[in-house]
Design a protein around this motif. Sequence first.
Motif, PDB file in Angstrom:
ATOM      1  N   ARG A  73       0.858  -1.189   0.000  1.00 20.92           N
ATOM      2  CA  ARG A  73       0.000   0.000   0.000  1.00 20.92           C
ATOM      3  C   ARG A  73       0.889   1.232   0.000  1.00 20.92           C
ATOM      4  O   ARG A  73       1.964   1.225   0.598  1.00 20.92           O
ATOM      5  CB  ARG A  73      -0.897  -0.006   1.232  1.00 20.92           C
ATOM      6  CG  ARG A  73      -1.951   1.097   1.259  1.00 20.92           C
ATOM      7  CD  ARG A  73      -2.758   1.012   2.530  1.00 20.92           C
ATOM      8  NE  ARG A  73      -3.708   2.109   2.662  1.00 20.92           N
ATOM      9  CZ  ARG A  73      -4.129   2.625   3.790  1.00 20.92           C
ATOM     10  NH1 ARG A  73      -3.674   2.132   4.928  1.00 20.92           N
ATOM     11  NH2 ARG A  73      -4.988   3.632   3.822  1.00 20.92           N
ATOM     12  N   LEU A  74       0.460   2.297  -0.681  1.00 25.97           N
ATOM     13  CA  LEU A  74       1.218   3.545  -0.732  1.00 25.97           C
ATOM     14  C   LEU A  74       0.417   4.672  -0.104  1.00 25.97           C
ATOM     15  O   LEU A  74      -0.813   4.710  -0.186  1.00 25.97           O
ATOM     16  CB  LEU A  74       1.555   3.923  -2.179  1.00 25.97           C
ATOM     17  CG  LEU A  74       2.575   3.048  -2.915  1.00 25.97           C
ATOM     18  CD1 LEU A  74       2.669   3.467  -4.367  1.00 25.97           C
ATOM     19  CD2 LEU A  74       3.930   3.163  -2.247  1.00 25.97           C
ATOM     20  N   LEU A  75       1.132   5.597   0.527  1.00 24.08           N
ATOM     21  CA  LEU A  75       0.504   6.792   1.094  1.00 24.08           C
ATOM     22  C   LEU A  75       1.395   7.994   0.792  1.00 24.08           C
ATOM     23  O   LEU A  75       2.603   7.867   0.597  1.00 24.08           O
ATOM     24  CB  LEU A  75       0.330   6.685   2.624  1.00 24.08           C
ATOM     25  CG  LEU A  75      -0.501   5.526   3.159  1.00 24.08           C
ATOM     26  CD1 LEU A  75       0.392   4.360   3.528  1.00 24.08           C
ATOM     27  CD2 LEU A  75      -1.317   5.973   4.376  1.00 24.08           C
ATOM     28  N   LYS A  76       0.768   9.160   0.767  1.00 21.34           N
ATOM     29  CA  LYS A  76       1.558  10.381   0.676  1.00 21.34           C
ATOM     30  C   LYS A  76       2.201  10.655   2.032  1.00 21.34           C
ATOM     31  O   LYS A  76       1.852  10.044   3.037  1.00 21.34           O
ATOM     32  CB  LYS A  76       0.673  11.568   0.268  1.00 21.34           C
ATOM     33  CG  LYS A  76       0.049  11.399  -1.120  1.00 21.34           C
ATOM     34  CD  LYS A  76      -0.831  12.596  -1.464  1.00 21.34           C
ATOM     35  CE  LYS A  76      -1.474  12.430  -2.835  1.00 21.34           C
ATOM     36  NZ  LYS A  76      -2.373  13.563  -3.177  1.00 21.34           N
ATOM     37  N   THR A  77       3.128  11.598   2.043  1.00 21.93           N
ATOM     38  CA  THR A  77       3.847  11.872   3.297  1.00 21.93           C
ATOM     39  C   THR A  77       2.931  12.459   4.369  1.00 21.93           C
ATOM     40  O   THR A  77       3.260  12.408   5.543  1.00 21.93           O
ATOM     41  CB  THR A  77       5.021  12.830   3.048  1.00 21.93           C
ATOM     42  OG1 THR A  77       4.543  14.006   2.370  1.00 21.93           O
ATOM     43  CG2 THR A  77       6.085  12.159   2.210  1.00 21.93           C
ATOM     44  N   ASP A  78       1.758  13.013   3.960  1.00 23.18           N
ATOM     45  CA  ASP A  78       0.816  13.530   4.958  1.00 23.18           C
ATOM     46  C   ASP A  78      -0.156  12.455   5.435  1.00 23.18           C
ATOM     47  O   ASP A  78      -1.068  12.735   6.222  1.00 23.18           O
ATOM     48  CB  ASP A  78       0.047  14.728   4.403  1.00 23.18           C
ATOM     49  CG  ASP A  78      -0.772  14.378   3.168  1.00 23.18           C
ATOM     50  OD1 ASP A  78      -0.751  13.176   2.748  1.00 23.18           O
ATOM     51  OD2 ASP A  78      -1.430  15.266   2.598  1.00 23.18           O
ATOM     52  N   GLY A  79       0.022  11.211   4.961  1.00 22.32           N
ATOM     53  CA  GLY A  79      -0.824  10.111   5.421  1.00 22.32           C
ATOM     54  C   GLY A  79      -1.988   9.796   4.511  1.00 22.32           C
ATOM     55  O   GLY A  79      -2.698   8.825   4.715  1.00 22.32           O
ATOM     56  N   THR A  80      -2.222  10.639   3.461  1.00 21.51           N
ATOM     57  CA  THR A  80      -3.326  10.346   2.533  1.00 21.51           C
ATOM     58  C   THR A  80      -2.984   9.158   1.649  1.00 21.51           C
ATOM     59  O   THR A  80      -1.853   9.043   1.207  1.00 21.51           O
ATOM     60  CB  THR A  80      -3.573  11.546   1.594  1.00 21.51           C
ATOM     61  OG1 THR A  80      -2.809  12.559   1.946  1.00 21.51           O
ATOM     62  CG2 THR A  80      -4.979  11.889   1.530  1.00 21.51           C
ATOM     63  N   PRO A  81      -3.973   8.278   1.401  1.00 29.38           N
ATOM     64  CA  PRO A  81      -3.709   7.125   0.538  1.00 29.38           C
ATOM     65  C   PRO A  81      -3.257   7.576  -0.853  1.00 29.38           C
ATOM     66  O   PRO A  81      -3.743   8.587  -1.388  1.00 29.38           O
ATOM     67  CB  PRO A  81      -5.067   6.395   0.488  1.00 29.38           C
ATOM     68  CG  PRO A  81      -5.755   6.808   1.754  1.00 29.38           C
ATOM     69  CD  PRO A  81      -5.317   8.219   2.004  1.00 29.38           C
ATOM     70  N   LEU A  82      -2.346   6.854  -1.446  1.00 30.88           N
ATOM     71  CA  LEU A  82      -1.813   7.169  -2.774  1.00 30.88           C
ATOM     72  C   LEU A  82      -2.011   5.940  -3.658  1.00 30.88           C
ATOM     73  O   LEU A  82      -1.321   4.933  -3.496  1.00 30.88           O
ATOM     74  CB  LEU A  82      -0.329   7.533  -2.675  1.00 30.88           C
ATOM     75  CG  LEU A  82       0.390   7.810  -3.998  1.00 30.88           C
ATOM     76  CD1 LEU A  82      -0.196   9.023  -4.688  1.00 30.88           C
ATOM     77  CD2 LEU A  82       1.887   7.987  -3.769  1.00 30.88           C
TER      78      LEU A  82
END
Length: 732
Positions: A73-82
Amino acid sequence: MSTVEEFPAPAGRLSEFDALVAASPTVLEAIPGAVYICDHEGWLVRFNSEAAALWGRSPDLNGSRERFCGSHRLLKTDGTPLPHADCPMANAVRSGGDMRNAEVVIQRPDGTFFTALANIRALKDHRGNVQGAINCFQDISAHKAMEEEVARKNRDLEDFFENSAIGLHIVSSEGTIQRANQAELALLGYPADEYIGRHIAEFHVDAPVIGDILNRLASGEKLDRYPARLRARDGSIKHVVITSNSRFENGKFVNTRCFTMDMTHLFESERARRESEERLSATYEAATVGIAEADETGRLSRVNDAFCRMLGRSREQLLQMTFFDYTMEEDREEDATSFARQVGGELDNYSVRKRARKPDGEIVYLDVRASAVRDEEGRFRYGVRVIQDVTESKLMEDRIRASEQRMRDLLEALPAAVYTTDANGRVTFFNQACIDLAGRTPQIGDDWCISWRLYTADGAPLPHDQCPMAVALKENRPVRGVEAMAERPDGTLVPFVPYPTPLHDASGKLVGAINMMVDITERKQAENRQKTLIDELNHRVKNMLATVQSLAMQTARHSEGLQDFTTRYEKRLLGLARAHDLLTKRHWEDAPLDYLVRAILRPLLAGADQNVEIQGPPITLNPRAALSLTMALNELATNAAKYGAFSCEDGRLSLVWQLRETQDQTLVDLIWQELEGPPVVAPVRRGFGSRLIERCIERDLSGELDLAFEPHGLSCRLTFPIGTAARVTPNG
């Protein structure tokens, strides 16, 4: 001139993408980092084990294929799913552009997270069409944690400035107020927009004072509790003391940092005290300390007002008491003993600190100075006792002592070696980590450093009086950016980074220094390992490419056609790959000969282990020797499977080695003997297999080869010296 014949180049050059996809799996494994490759549609086509380790999973490249990334799973550095379709790799594949230093958060299947730094390059064919992209990424979680720690410290500093209980402001070199904290604004009653941006002189009552302050600060002088008067917004005058210093950049005066402490109440108290002293000057010598007279029994015969105030009793009450009556019971004996000696003529005066209890139960600390008045014959007439209330100073001393103890406890708890010296460089304190780093227990009073011996980072001897701590004290400046090595009494060396910093008292006088010595042994070892790994990688890649080139040319030279070349070349490449796999499984470290032999023969036995005899003493080969011997044995095994003992059910193989001592060296004799296979007929000409075995043994291992095509079975004796190639492994 090269003696290697060039192999005819293919019709078209391979693109980077085609070369990477077609390359041996060990190519990606040889890259020191996590790497994966996607094609022009984003489908994941290759990845190495480091990528799988960071992902926490190994994607299936043949079944349910995955696009753009192999992470769970990937997320942006602010925690939002990517979504994977929006990740940096997807953008690089679609745009054909490179992505540098892109940060994403990767979640593993086990729920753990880490921050990855990705560097992606689009892979294009010779016409510039995007064929895919390669991503090299790394775990930077520790770096991100460090950034967050720096941000937290900055917030702490900001909080210290804004919420300090003491007024603090910053003034430019022109005298303009650039910033002020809440305590400063509250002191004078101004809102920020009416105070910041104005000239500091507008708020000073005395123009000569602010002029002197600015001149001193512009010349680099430090101010310590400089008295001044400020005019508040409501018109009142505030008596303050200013502590300030200046900041210079490249020799240019930039601004000042000023602490403003309100002393108005103290000023008023001091003025009242002076007026009280003047009023009391006519009585009891205008004393501001408690003064009393006592007879030989300790009964008080006279007291002044200050004495009464200190003890919280009226004059009438005190004149009915002895000084033992208000003294705490635990402190009476010392005062009584000394007073008895004074009455007896053994002492003229003495001092004592004791506790006294007031009527309301409050306990005060008193410093008592007792002297005796005697007659002409030296007989005791009365004693004069001067007392001073030192309760606040005693409590302050206790707090300072407790603070010092807390500081010592803190320094003891630090994992880094910390020690202090006086202004002359003599050691005054060291923590347990100093003992661990130095390998010895330093002595208080040692000069400059706690280590036994010192060396520079280059290994040159470094006298203690020239060490970084000595430089910091002699030049009165912090020393940064240097490395040194401490030698312990047992001879071991510890590389470290010192941080010596001078210490000053309130007046700016140098009183000593503190030094933190950070052990960087692990960092140095990591740097050395990394350099060794890179050098070894370069060496191995060059050797492998040379070997592949030789295999191709020699196979082509002895092949009857393209199909024959393809079959032979593929088998030899697989043999080379198997040799690399065997060493890779052992992380390219030394490999036991027995381990290599069994690993090479295992695919050919098909359960017929009883037909093979493997015997010999324990011998360990280095990676270079292991690679050469593996390729030679692989050629023998391939020939046995095709023409020799392994081509029929009854065929047997004896593989035995032993050590043989000569006058100059120790040799390994390895004998390959095939039995009960098909009748052997010597070949008409030497094939490439024989040449490859000869090169591996005679050239690479400086050994000898004896290959005999006997009717009852092929016999091969391989002899090579023990030295740089191998070593005898002790039993057990």
